[in-house]
Design a protein around this motif. Structure first.
Motif, PDB file in Angstrom:
ATOM      1  N   THR A 118       0.719  -1.244  -0.106  1.00 52.52           N
ATOM      2  CA  THR A 118      -0.132   0.288   0.065  1.00 52.52           C
ATOM      3  C   THR A 118       0.721   1.313   0.015  1.00 52.52           C
ATOM      4  OG1 THR A 118      -1.722  -1.118   1.266  1.00 52.52           O
ATOM      5  CG2 THR A 118      -1.691   1.213   1.275  1.00 52.52           C
ATOM      6  N   TYR A 119       0.708   2.051  -0.929  1.00 52.51           N
ATOM      7  CA  TYR A 119       1.154   3.583  -0.861  1.00 52.51           C
ATOM      8  C   TYR A 119       0.315   4.445  -1.286  1.00 52.51           C
ATOM      9  CZ  TYR A 119       4.175   7.434  -2.153  1.00 52.51           C
ATOM     10  OH  TYR A 119       4.772   8.645  -2.287  1.00 52.51           O
ATOM     11  N   ARG A 120      -0.158   5.146  -0.028  1.00 51.38           N
ATOM     12  CA  ARG A 120      -1.159   6.278  -0.299  1.00 51.38           C
ATOM     13  C   ARG A 120      -0.742   7.494  -0.565  1.00 51.38           C
ATOM     14  NH1 ARG A 120      -3.479   4.285   5.411  1.00 51.38           N
ATOM     15  NH2 ARG A 120      -1.256   3.771   5.580  1.00 51.38           N
ATOM     16  N   ALA A 121      -0.463   7.692  -2.211  1.00 56.25           N
ATOM     17  CA  ALA A 121       0.412   8.943  -2.698  1.00 56.25           C
ATOM     18  C   ALA A 121      -0.594  10.208  -2.487  1.00 56.25           C
ATOM     19  CB  ALA A 121       0.535   8.886  -4.045  1.00 56.25           C
ATOM     20  N   ASP A 122      -1.777   9.861  -2.261  1.00 53.19           N
ATOM     21  CA  ASP A 122      -2.551  11.017  -1.857  1.00 53.19           C
ATOM     22  C   ASP A 122      -2.924  11.410  -0.540  1.00 53.19           C
ATOM     23  OD1 ASP A 122      -4.131   8.824  -1.450  1.00 53.19           O
ATOM     24  OD2 ASP A 122      -6.055   9.571  -2.364  1.00 53.19           O
TER      25      ASP A 122
ATOM     26  N   GLY B  88       0.430   2.886  -6.527  1.00 51.70           N
ATOM     27  CA  GLY B  88       0.105   3.957  -5.255  1.00 51.70           C
ATOM     28  C   GLY B  88      -0.246   5.334  -5.992  1.00 51.70           C
ATOM     29  N   ARG B  89       0.759   5.949  -6.775  1.00 53.53           N
ATOM     30  CA  ARG B  89       0.554   7.257  -7.409  1.00 53.53           C
ATOM     31  C   ARG B  89      -0.620   7.289  -8.248  1.00 53.53           C
ATOM     32  NH1 ARG B  89       4.702  10.903  -6.701  1.00 53.53           N
ATOM     33  NH2 ARG B  89       3.784  11.931  -8.528  1.00 53.53           N
TER      34      ARG B  89
ATOM     35  N   ARG C  80      -9.602   4.121  -4.120  1.00 51.73           N
ATOM     36  CA  ARG C  80      -9.320   2.976  -3.101  1.00 51.73           C
ATOM     37  C   ARG C  80     -10.635   2.735  -1.789  1.00 51.73           C
ATOM     38  NH1 ARG C  80      -4.686   4.273  -1.480  1.00 51.73           N
ATOM     39  NH2 ARG C  80      -3.318   3.617  -3.229  1.00 51.73           N
TER      40      ARG C  80
ATOM     41  N   TYR D  85       4.832  -1.051  -6.897  1.00 48.52           N
ATOM     42  CA  TYR D  85       3.723  -0.432  -5.775  1.00 48.52           C
ATOM     43  C   TYR D  85       3.870   0.945  -5.703  1.00 48.52           C
ATOM     44  CZ  TYR D  85       2.398  -5.188  -4.614  1.00 48.52           C
ATOM     45  OH  TYR D  85       1.601  -6.401  -4.865  1.00 48.52           O
TER      46      TYR D  85
ATOM     47  N   THR E 136       1.460   9.884   6.295  1.00 49.49           N
ATOM     48  CA  THR E 136       0.794   8.577   5.650  1.00 49.49           C
ATOM     49  C   THR E 136       1.377   8.070   4.548  1.00 49.49           C
ATOM     50  OG1 THR E 136      -1.417   9.428   6.283  1.00 49.49           O
ATOM     51  CG2 THR E 136      -1.438   7.404   4.754  1.00 49.49           C
TER      52      THR E 136
ATOM     53  N   SER F 146      -4.307   6.309  -6.398  1.00 45.16           N
ATOM     54  CA  SER F 146      -4.467   6.791  -5.268  1.00 45.16           C
ATOM     55  C   SER F 146      -5.853   7.390  -5.039  1.00 45.16           C
ATOM     56  CB  SER F 146      -3.405   7.805  -4.830  1.00 45.16           C
ATOM     57  OG  SER F 146      -3.695   8.809  -5.974  1.00 45.16           O
TER      58      SER F 146
ATOM     59  N   PHE G 136       4.908   6.969   6.064  1.00 44.00           N
ATOM     60  CA  PHE G 136       4.720   5.489   6.656  1.00 44.00           C
ATOM     61  C   PHE G 136       4.653   4.477   5.547  1.00 44.00           C
ATOM     62  CE2 PHE G 136       1.581   2.383   8.106  1.00 44.00           C
ATOM     63  CZ  PHE G 136       2.000   2.102   9.370  1.00 44.00           C
TER      64      PHE G 136
END
Lengths: 391, 72
Positions: free
Chosen positions: A183-187, B57-58, B64, B53, A192, B61, A195
Motif C-alpha cells: 500500500t502506498y497512499r500517494a494522496d 499507489g500514485r 481505493r 507499488y 501517511t 490513489s 509511513f
C-alpha cells in the motif's frame, strides 16, 4: 486459507520500542555508512579512473613469473632504511607489489611500495603518497579514523541495525494488518505517505539489509578475530623456537613460493608476509593462498614456511569464525557478481537511505505520540481484562 | 483484546521476496557466468516490486474504497 495470528498489545509495544530505540541509536552512523558505501561499491571502477598506473607488458597468461627475490632486492635498494614487509600479487594484472616498512607494525603512511612487472621483473613505479579518495571513504566507513575503537563502534551500530531490522519486521505485521501488501497512499498526508514508503521499502529490502548488516558486524570484528586465531595457533608453532635467536639468513621468496605451490596445487598464492612478530611469525614466511574456483577463491589458507630450513610448518584451513568472515566479505561489499550486481547493490543502498530518512521523519513529527498512546490504551484494556478474569 | 491478523496475507509476499532475495545473494557466490546472471535476475525482483507499488499507489490513489487511513 487464512491463518490468523493473535498478538498481545504488550508484545507489540515491546517490539515497537525495541524498533524505535535500536533504530535511533544507529541511524546517524548508518546514514554515514550508506553514503560512504555507495562509492565503495564501485571502488574498482573508480580506482581505475582516479588512479592511473604504469601498465605491465602484456604476456601470455601462462608466462613464467620473474624472480621475486630480485624485485625485493631492488625495493630494498630504493629504501635502504626500511625492510621488506610483504609481497603480493595483483588480482587483475600481472603486477607484483613489494611493501617496505620500518617495523613489524607500520603506522599510517610508513609503508613504501614498489610495483613490478610480474613477467619481466622490471620496476614499473613507486606510487607517490597522494590523497586516496577510496581509502578515505573506506576508513570513514569502517572505522571513522578511530582505528580499532572505531571498528568496534561500527560493529555495535551494525548490531543495533540488525536488531532494528528484526523488530521492524515483527511490528510490520500488526501495523499492516488492515492494509494490503505494498500500500502506498500517494494522496495521503505526508505522514501517511512516508509511513507507507517506510513499510514498503523496509519489508522489500529486509533480506538484503539483514545480510549486509550482519556481514558488517563480522567485518567490524575482523581484527579481534584474526588476533584470536594467532593467539590460538602461534604459541604451539613457535614453542620449538623458544630461546633461539631471530633468523639472520632468509630462504629466498622464490624458493618459498615454489615450495608452497607444489605442496598446495589447488591453491593460488596471493601474498607472502616476511617474518613478523605482530601479523605472522618471527621465524616464518606467512604465505596466504586462495582457491582457484569462484567459490573457493574467497577461502584463504595460510602456510607457514621456516625462513631458515624451508620446512613447511603448517598448511591447514582457518577456523570456522575466519571462514565465516571470509564468506561474509563479498556479501557485504557486493563485488562478487560483476558490474550489474554492483548497480543493484547501489540501488538497494539508496532504498535503505530512504528507509532511514523516512524513519527519522516519522519519529520527528511525533508519530510516536499517537502510536504510543494507542498502544498504551490497548495495554491498559488488556490488563483490565486480565484483572477481571483473575477476580 | 489482542491483535489478530491474517499472517499469510500480511507476511506472505514478504516471505516470497525474502526467499528470492536470498537466492540472488547466494547464487553469485557459487560461480560466474550463469550464476551471476541468476543473481541479477533474482535481485531485480525486490527492486521491481518497489517501483510497481510506488507507481500503482500514485496512479490508483484516487480510487481505493474501504481502505482505512489509519495505521493502527
Amino acid at each position: 486459507m487464512t491463518t490468523s495470528n493473535s498478538i498481545r498489545p504488550q508484545t507489540v509495544r515491546a517490539w515497537y520500542r525495541i524498533h524505535k530505540w535500536s533504530s535511533l541509536i544507529c541511524t546517524a552512523f548508518l546514514l554515514m555508512a550508506c553514503v560512504t558505501g555507495l562509492p565503495l561499491v564501485f571502488s574498482d571502477e573508480l580506482q581505475a579512473v582516479l588512479e592511473s598506473h604504469v601498465a605491465p607488458v602484456q604476456a601470455d597468461p601462462g608466462a613464467a613469473t620473474a624472480n621475486v627475490g630480485a624485485m625485493v632486492a631492488q625495493a630494498q635498494a630504493r629504501f635502504p632504511s626500511l625492510r621488506p614487509f610483504n609481497v603480493y600479487w595483483d588480482d587483475d594484472e600481472p603486477r607484483i607489489f613489494v611493501n617496505m616498512s620500518p617495523s613489524d607494525k607500520p603506522k599510517d603512511g610508513e609503508i613504501k611500495q614498489a610495483v613490478f612487472d610480474a613477467h619481466t621483473g622490471r620496476l614499473l613505479e613507486i606510487p607517490t603518497d597522494r590523497f586516496n579518495l577510496i581509502g578515505f571513504f573506506l576508513r570513514l566507513h569502517s572505522e571513522m579514523f578511530l582505528g580499532l575503537t572505531g571498528e568496534l563502534v561500527m560493529g555495535v551500530m551494525a548490531l543495533s541495525f540488525v536488531l532494528s531490522l528484526v523488530s521492524g519486521a515483527l511490528v510490520y505485521g500488526p501495523f499492516m494488518r488492515r492494509l494490503s501488501f505494498g500500500t502506498y497512499r500517494a494522496d495521503g498526508k505526508p505522514r501517511t505517505r512516508w509511513f507507507d514508503l517506510h513499510n514498503l521499502l523496509g519489508i522489500v529490502t529486509l533480506t538484503w539489509a539483514f545480510v549486509v548488516g550482519a556481514t558488517g558486524v563480522m567485518n567490524a570484528i575482523s581484527t579481534p578475530l584474526f588476533g584470536l586465531w594467532r593467539a590460538q595457533t602461534m604459541p604451539a608453532i613457535l614453542a620449538p623456537y623458544h630461546g633461539k635467536p631471530a633468523p639472520t639468513h632468509l630462504q629466498s621468496v622464490d624458493t618459498t613460493v615454489q615450495e608452497v605451490a607444489s605442496a598446495m596445487p589447488a591453491m593460488r598464492i596471493t601474498s607472502v608476509l616476511f617474518p613478523n612478530k605482530i601479523f605472522g611469525s618471527p621465524q616464518h614466511y606467512l604465505v596466504w593462498t586462495e582457491g582457484k574456483t569462484p567459490l573457493t577463491s574467497r577461502l584463504m589458507t595460510p602456510a607457514l614456511v621456516d625462513v631458515q630450513t624451508g620446512a613447511l610448518t603448517i598448511s591447514k584451513g582457518l577456523p570456522w569464525y575466519l571462514r565465516a568472515l571470509e564468506v561474509s566479505r563479498p556479501l557485504h561489499f557486493g563485488d562478487y557478481g560483476g558490474v550489474p550486481l554492483k548497480i543493484i547493490w547501489a540501488l538497494f543502498d539508496v532504498a535503505l537511505i530512504v528507509v532511514l530518512l523516512s524513519g527519522v521523519y516519522l519519529w520527528m513529527i511525533r508519530r510516536k505520540a499517537p502510536v504510543e498512546k494507542e498502544l498504551n490504551r490497548l495495554v491498559k484494556l488488556e490488563e483490565e481484562k486480565v484483572g477481571v478474569l483473575a477476580r | 483484546m489482542s491483535y489478530s491478523f491474517p499472517f499469510r496475507k500480511v507476511y506472505g509476499p514478504a516471505v516470497v521476496i525474502a526467499v528470492i532475495t536470498l537466492c540472488g545473494l547466494l547464487s553469485a557466490l557459487f560461480g560466474d557466468g550463469i550464476w551471476d546472471a541468476l543473481s541479477w535476475v533474482a535481485l531485480i525482483v525486490p527492486l521491481a516490486v518497489i517501483v510497481r507499488y510506488y507507481y500503482s499507489g500514485r496512479r490508483g490513489s484516487v480510487r481505493r474504497p474501504g481502505m482505512s487511513g489509519k495505521a493502527l
